[in-house]
Design a protein around this motif. Structure first.
Motif, PDB file in Angstrom:
ATOM      1  N   ALA A  73      45.192 -30.118  25.303  1.00  0.00           N
ATOM      2  CA  ALA A  73      46.252 -30.492  25.928  1.00  0.00           C
ATOM      3  C   ALA A  73      45.949 -31.743  26.897  1.00  0.00           C
ATOM      4  CB  ALA A  73      47.558 -29.576  25.628  1.00  0.00           C
ATOM      5  N   GLY A  74      45.433 -30.216  28.158  1.00  0.00           N
ATOM      6  CA  GLY A  74      45.727 -30.867  29.137  1.00  0.00           C
ATOM      7  C   GLY A  74      43.955 -32.059  29.460  1.00  0.00           C
ATOM      8  N   SER A  75      43.652 -31.984  28.642  1.00  0.00           N
ATOM      9  CA  SER A  75      42.070 -32.646  28.725  1.00  0.00           C
ATOM     10  C   SER A  75      42.504 -34.491  29.530  1.00  0.00           C
ATOM     11  CB  SER A  75      41.387 -33.495  26.954  1.00  0.00           C
ATOM     12  OG  SER A  75      40.844 -34.119  27.030  1.00  0.00           O
ATOM     13  N   ARG A 134      43.040 -41.662  26.849  1.00  0.00           N
ATOM     14  CA  ARG A 134      44.916 -41.286  26.638  1.00  0.00           C
ATOM     15  C   ARG A 134      45.051 -41.836  27.446  1.00  0.00           C
ATOM     16  NH1 ARG A 134      45.791 -34.906  24.872  1.00  0.00           N
ATOM     17  NH2 ARG A 134      44.410 -34.895  25.348  1.00  0.00           N
ATOM     18  N   TYR A 135      44.109 -41.363  29.635  1.00  0.00           N
ATOM     19  CA  TYR A 135      45.114 -41.216  30.363  1.00  0.00           C
ATOM     20  C   TYR A 135      43.650 -43.184  30.739  1.00  0.00           C
ATOM     21  CZ  TYR A 135      47.429 -38.160  29.508  1.00  0.00           C
ATOM     22  OH  TYR A 135      47.792 -36.856  28.728  1.00  0.00           O
ATOM     23  N   PHE A 136      42.260 -42.792  30.633  1.00  0.00           N
ATOM     24  CA  PHE A 136      41.325 -43.620  31.033  1.00  0.00           C
ATOM     25  C   PHE A 136      40.718 -45.263  30.445  1.00  0.00           C
ATOM     26  CE2 PHE A 136      38.572 -40.484  30.274  1.00  0.00           C
ATOM     27  CZ  PHE A 136      37.733 -40.924  29.067  1.00  0.00           C
ATOM     28  N   GLY A 137      41.283 -44.471  29.325  1.00  0.00           N
ATOM     29  CA  GLY A 137      41.117 -45.555  27.879  1.00  0.00           C
ATOM     30  C   GLY A 137      39.988 -46.188  27.304  1.00  0.00           C
ATOM     31  N   ALA A 177      52.223 -36.332  33.505  1.00  0.00           N
ATOM     32  CA  ALA A 177      51.695 -34.829  35.079  1.00  0.00           C
ATOM     33  C   ALA A 177      51.231 -34.218  34.932  1.00  0.00           C
ATOM     34  CB  ALA A 177      52.921 -34.205  35.566  1.00  0.00           C
ATOM     35  N   ASP A 178      49.578 -33.739  35.992  1.00  0.00           N
ATOM     36  CA  ASP A 178      49.053 -33.305  35.079  1.00  0.00           C
ATOM     37  C   ASP A 178      49.528 -32.242  35.694  1.00  0.00           C
ATOM     38  OD1 ASP A 178      49.186 -33.257  38.203  1.00  0.00           O
ATOM     39  OD2 ASP A 178      47.263 -34.131  38.663  1.00  0.00           O
ATOM     40  N   ALA A 179      48.934 -30.493  35.722  1.00  0.00           N
ATOM     41  CA  ALA A 179      49.249 -29.875  36.032  1.00  0.00           C
ATOM     42  C   ALA A 179      49.596 -29.180  37.457  1.00  0.00           C
ATOM     43  CB  ALA A 179      48.547 -28.633  35.656  1.00  0.00           C
ATOM     44  N   ALA A 180      49.514 -30.497  38.433  1.00  0.00           N
ATOM     45  CA  ALA A 180      50.200 -29.987  39.956  1.00  0.00           C
ATOM     46  C   ALA A 180      51.150 -31.712  39.952  1.00  0.00           C
ATOM     47  CB  ALA A 180      48.653 -30.425  40.712  1.00  0.00           C
ATOM     48  N   GLY A 181      51.405 -31.685  39.512  1.00  0.00           N
ATOM     49  CA  GLY A 181      52.998 -32.471  39.087  1.00  0.00           C
ATOM     50  C   GLY A 181      52.503 -33.849  39.208  1.00  0.00           C
ATOM     51  N   ARG A 182      51.230 -34.402  39.379  1.00  0.00           N
ATOM     52  CA  ARG A 182      51.222 -35.515  39.699  1.00  0.00           C
ATOM     53  C   ARG A 182      51.126 -36.128  38.593  1.00  0.00           C
ATOM     54  NH1 ARG A 182      45.906 -33.327  42.851  1.00  0.00           N
ATOM     55  NH2 ARG A 182      45.304 -32.245  40.285  1.00  0.00           N
ATOM     56  N   PRO A 183      51.416 -37.423  38.812  1.00  0.00           N
ATOM     57  CA  PRO A 183      51.849 -38.622  37.600  1.00  0.00           C
ATOM     58  C   PRO A 183      50.957 -39.075  36.390  1.00  0.00           C
ATOM     59  CG  PRO A 183      52.361 -39.471  39.777  1.00  0.00           C
ATOM     60  CD  PRO A 183      51.658 -38.522  39.983  1.00  0.00           C
ATOM     61  N   LEU A 184      50.852 -39.115  35.829  1.00  0.00           N
ATOM     62  CA  LEU A 184      49.234 -39.929  35.100  1.00  0.00           C
ATOM     63  C   LEU A 184      49.773 -41.223  34.275  1.00  0.00           C
ATOM     64  CD1 LEU A 184      48.267 -36.396  33.259  1.00  0.00           C
ATOM     65  CD2 LEU A 184      47.149 -37.951  34.531  1.00  0.00           C
ATOM     66  N   VAL A 185      48.857 -41.864  34.263  1.00  0.00           N
ATOM     67  CA  VAL A 185      49.419 -42.816  33.579  1.00  0.00           C
ATOM     68  C   VAL A 185      49.240 -43.689  32.613  1.00  0.00           C
ATOM     69  CG1 VAL A 185      49.516 -45.593  33.833  1.00  0.00           C
ATOM     70  CG2 VAL A 185      50.505 -44.275  35.924  1.00  0.00           C
ATOM     71  N   PRO A 186      49.067 -43.934  31.134  1.00  0.00           N
ATOM     72  CA  PRO A 186      48.363 -43.211  29.547  1.00  0.00           C
ATOM     73  C   PRO A 186      48.221 -44.697  29.942  1.00  0.00           C
ATOM     74  CG  PRO A 186      50.732 -43.308  29.974  1.00  0.00           C
ATOM     75  CD  PRO A 186      50.081 -42.963  30.511  1.00  0.00           C
TER      76      PRO A 186
END
Length: 177
Positions: free
Chosen positions: A149-151, A155-158, A122-131
């Motif tokens: 860490a929050g970059s 890790r997320y866009f491939g 999840a991002d800082a706003a609590g929205r899901p992040l799909v690795p």
């Protein structure tokens, strides 16, 4: 004899000077980084006369894809002069075509754990992040990373096309971590 300048003339001259300096910096490859992935401040794009390699810190234009439109909508990236109107990213190349990337709780490249690569769901706003699912980096693409860490990175866009590399990223005047 005293010459008085109107405030409008002084303001116009000052604005013209600021625009001239900014334009000269832009033409010289100077960019402003205001994201926390790397130190904030002035950075320069240095010409790269070879293929990007593991360990290079680069300016790269993200491809114009639905993934990056979503990233813009969420505030992960800004508008700029790259395709799709995106701003270039500053990231470190950690894998190139042919290398195996495994993504679980953290990232491994060719079986070696990548430091500071914990995956968030999840991002800082609590929205899901799909690795990113992981796999072999395709030829002509780069897997990018930032120790922050929050970059928002591969890790997320491939992996993304190496054709987007603008050059090496060199700090000019930066502040903060």
């Amino acid at each position: 004899m005293t010459v008085r300048r109107s405030p409008l003339v002084i303001l116009s001259a000052g604005a013209g000077l600021v625009i001239a300096v900014a334009g000269a910096g832009w033409c010289a490859g100077v960019r402003v980084n205001m994201t926390p992935s790397y130190p904030r401040g002035l950075w320069r794009i240095e010409m790269l006369d070879r293929a990007a390699a593991v360990g290079d810190l680069v300016f790269i234009c993200p491809p114009h894809t639905a993934e990056f439109e979503r990233a813009f909508d969420r505030g992960y990236i800004r508008r700029g002069l790259c395709a799709g109107g995106f701003s270039p990213l500053i990231k470190t190349v950690v894998a190139i075509g042919g290398q195996q990337v495994d993504v679980a709780n953290r990232v491994s490249i060719d079986g070696r754990p990548l430091p500071d690569s914990e995956v968030r769901h999840a991002d800082a706003a609590g929205r899901p992040l799909v690795p990113f699912a992981g796999g072999v980096v395709p030829a002509g693409e780069l897997y990018l990373h930032s120790d922050f860490a929050g970059s928002y990175d591969s890790r997320y866009f491939g992996p993304i096309p190496s054709s987007g590399v603008l050059g090496l990223a060199r700090p000019v005047l930066t502040f903060g971590p």
